[in-house]
Design an enzyme around this catalytic site. Structure first.
Site, mmCIF file in Angstrom:
data_model
loop_
_atom_site.group_PDB
_atom_site.id
_atom_site.type_symbol
_atom_site.label_atom_id
_atom_site.label_comp_id
_atom_site.label_asym_id
_atom_site.label_seq_id
_atom_site.Cartn_x
_atom_site.Cartn_y
_atom_site.Cartn_z
ATOM 1 N N THR A 87 21.124 32.927 18.712
ATOM 2 C CA THR A 87 22.400 33.073 19.904
ATOM 3 C C THR A 87 21.548 34.482 21.126
ATOM 4 O OG1 THR A 87 24.530 32.117 19.320
ATOM 5 C CG2 THR A 87 23.687 33.885 21.529
ATOM 6 N N LYS A 162 26.722 28.578 25.617
ATOM 7 C CA LYS A 162 27.116 29.212 23.909
ATOM 8 C C LYS A 162 27.719 30.732 24.818
ATOM 9 C CE LYS A 162 27.587 31.986 20.043
ATOM 10 N NZ LYS A 162 27.743 30.989 18.714
ATOM 11 N N LYS A 237 27.991 41.017 20.543
ATOM 12 C CA LYS A 237 27.108 40.973 21.351
ATOM 13 C C LYS A 237 27.086 39.822 22.065
ATOM 14 C CE LYS A 237 22.828 38.222 19.730
ATOM 15 N NZ LYS A 237 22.414 37.087 18.415
HETATM 16 P P1 NAD Z 1 21.747 37.554 9.932
HETATM 17 O O1 NAD Z 1 21.049 38.954 10.273
HETATM 18 O O2 NAD Z 1 21.965 37.263 8.441
HETATM 19 O O3 NAD Z 1 19.543 37.014 9.447
HETATM 20 C C1 NAD Z 1 18.302 37.069 10.850
HETATM 21 C C2 NAD Z 1 17.395 37.162 10.064
HETATM 22 O O4 NAD Z 1 16.435 37.002 10.617
HETATM 23 C C3 NAD Z 1 17.875 37.698 8.573
HETATM 24 O O5 NAD Z 1 17.676 37.988 7.106
HETATM 25 C C4 NAD Z 1 16.486 39.063 9.093
HETATM 26 O O6 NAD Z 1 15.332 39.348 7.599
HETATM 27 C C5 NAD Z 1 15.438 37.446 9.535
HETATM 28 N N1 NAD Z 1 14.512 38.456 10.195
HETATM 29 C C6 NAD Z 1 14.685 39.202 11.395
HETATM 30 N N2 NAD Z 1 13.353 38.832 12.170
HETATM 31 C C7 NAD Z 1 12.150 38.304 11.898
HETATM 32 C C8 NAD Z 1 11.032 38.196 12.009
HETATM 33 N N3 NAD Z 1 10.255 38.994 12.338
HETATM 34 N N4 NAD Z 1 10.567 37.308 10.825
HETATM 35 C C9 NAD Z 1 11.272 36.310 10.165
HETATM 36 N N5 NAD Z 1 12.394 36.398 10.186
HETATM 37 C C10 NAD Z 1 12.922 37.878 10.518
HETATM 38 O O7 NAD Z 1 21.880 37.116 11.038
HETATM 39 P P2 NAD Z 1 23.050 35.210 11.228
HETATM 40 O O8 NAD Z 1 24.397 35.857 11.343
HETATM 41 O O9 NAD Z 1 22.054 34.244 10.183
HETATM 42 O O10 NAD Z 1 22.898 34.522 12.601
HETATM 43 C C11 NAD Z 1 21.822 34.093 13.298
HETATM 44 C C12 NAD Z 1 21.761 33.893 15.084
HETATM 45 O O11 NAD Z 1 23.032 33.240 13.938
HETATM 46 C C13 NAD Z 1 21.770 35.043 15.506
HETATM 47 O O12 NAD Z 1 21.660 35.065 16.583
HETATM 48 C C14 NAD Z 1 23.359 35.314 15.236
HETATM 49 O O13 NAD Z 1 24.275 35.691 16.915
HETATM 50 C C15 NAD Z 1 23.013 33.250 15.493
HETATM 51 N N6 NAD Z 1 24.956 32.974 15.662
HETATM 52 C C16 NAD Z 1 25.637 33.666 13.997
HETATM 53 C C17 NAD Z 1 26.807 32.679 13.771
HETATM 54 C C18 NAD Z 1 27.715 33.819 12.259
HETATM 55 O O14 NAD Z 1 28.546 34.032 11.917
HETATM 56 N N7 NAD Z 1 26.631 34.911 11.756
HETATM 57 C C19 NAD Z 1 27.641 32.172 13.971
HETATM 58 C C20 NAD Z 1 27.031 31.751 15.608
HETATM 59 C C21 NAD Z 1 25.981 32.018 15.798
#
Ligand code: NAD
Length: 290
Positions: A87, A162, A237
């Site tokens: 997102t 979204k 966010k």
């Molecule tokens: P998270 O923080 O658990 O995962 C993100 C991952 O990206 C981390 O493991 C981090 O180490 C990795 N990362 C960061 N920079 C990086 C790079 N340069 N290279 C490689 N890896 C890198 O977050 P999440 O909950 O998995 O969410 C991910 C996305 O999905 C976000 O944009 C969030 O808004 C969206 N989202 C989350 C949810 C939810 O319920 N968690 C629901 C819908 C959408």
């Protein structure tokens, strides 16, 4: 398909794992998180993206997406698809898609709804922006990771959908919580309040499927001491993204603006960080009008 998966956090790890279980050859990369079972670890983002049919990114925000995209676009195969499921802001989504398409790639922004539970169960909803050809190429992957994918139009429109959905969600959650807190003070039993509203014109997903009152309605994070679920931080966010987008196109969003300010206070100045976004109810319970 040969798939590269970058960003193996709470959402990315189960999504990558489901693709591997479905028989795809999946290579993964994350700066800190380990690779889930069935996914081969790459040493860098570029190694992960090289030679793939599709590269999927699931990253925290638009700035990180742009930096990862700048690294991997040059090494991706001509005709491969860059599928971003994070997102992020509409502007970053459109900029990355343009760079990818200029380099001969297919590009899609396809953020998801359904949370960690949906990612694990393979029941996410994808809202996608990009070309018909791009959408067609990744549809078999949507079918593994989700139960529904809507093609919303050109690049950036997935993020637009979204952001608008989650602005409605944030506003509705606040309305539901403040109404419960008012009902308490008026002496109305919470179960009666649920019985009436869930079958009357005030009904909503937040009331009927994710009720913020413990012990009332279906099981929700409220029944688990407001452990997320969907964290208030992530709601903040998404609400901020809605306000950035509204500003960019001069859209009047007074309720979105109020919801953003309330979640900002809750997360940054009160006890909302790390709690479910429905923990607005105990917040309102404790307050008067002053
Ligand atoms: P998270 O923080 O658990 O995962 C993100 C991952 O990206 C981390 O493991 C981090 O180490 C990795 N990362 C960061 N920079 C990086 C790079 N340069 N290279 C490689 N890896 C890198 O977050 P999440 O909950 O998995 O969410 C991910 C996305 O999905 C976000 O944009 C969030 O808004 C969206 N989202 C989350 C949810 C939810 O319920 N968690 C629901 C819908 C959408």
């Amino acid at each position: 398909m040969k798939i590269g998966f970058i960003g193996l956090g709470n959402m990315g790890a189960p999504m990558a794992s489901n693709l591997a279980k479905a028989g795809h050859e999946v290579m993964g990369f994350d700066l800190t998180a380990p690779c889930p079972d069935g996914v081969t670890a790459a040493a860098s983002a570029t190694e992960c993206a090289s030679g793939c049919d599709v590269v999927i990114t699931m990253l925290p925000n638009g700035a990180i997406l742009r930096s990862v995209a700048a690294e991997i676009i040059p090494v991706m195969e001509n005709g491969a698809a860059f599928l971003d499921c994070s997102t992020v802001d509409v502007e970053s989504a459109r900029a990355v898609a343009q760079d990818a398409e200029s380099a001969g790639l297919l590009a899609l922004d396809a953020p998801v709804s359904g949370g960690v539970g949906g990612a694990s169960a393979g029941t996410l909803t994808f809202m996608a922006g990009g070309t018909e050809a791009g959408f067609a190429k990744v549809t078999p992957l949507f079918e593994v990771m989700g139960q529904k994918a809507v093609h919303c139009g050109p690049s950036g429109n997935g993020q637009a959908a979204k952001i608008c959905n989650n602005m409605i969600l944030g506003v509705t959650m606040i309305a539901t919580c403040e109404a419960f807190a008012l009902a308490d003070k008026l002496g109305l039993d919470r179960q009666k309040m649920f019985d009436v509203v869930s079958t009357s014109s005030g009904y909503s997903w937040t009331m009927n499927a994710y009720c913020p009152a413990p012990g009332v309605g279906p099981t929700s994070p409220a029944d688990n001491d407001y452990q997320p679920g969907f964290a208030a931080d992530l709601m903040l966010k998404d609400l901020r993204l809605s306000q950035t987008a509204a500003q960019a196109v001069d859209a009047d969003t007074p309720m979105g603006k109020s919801a953003t300010a309330l979640y900002e206070t809750f997360v940054e100045r009160e006890d909302g960080a790390g709690r479910d976004f429905s923990a607005m109810l105990p917040r309102f319970e404790k307050r008067g009008r002053g």
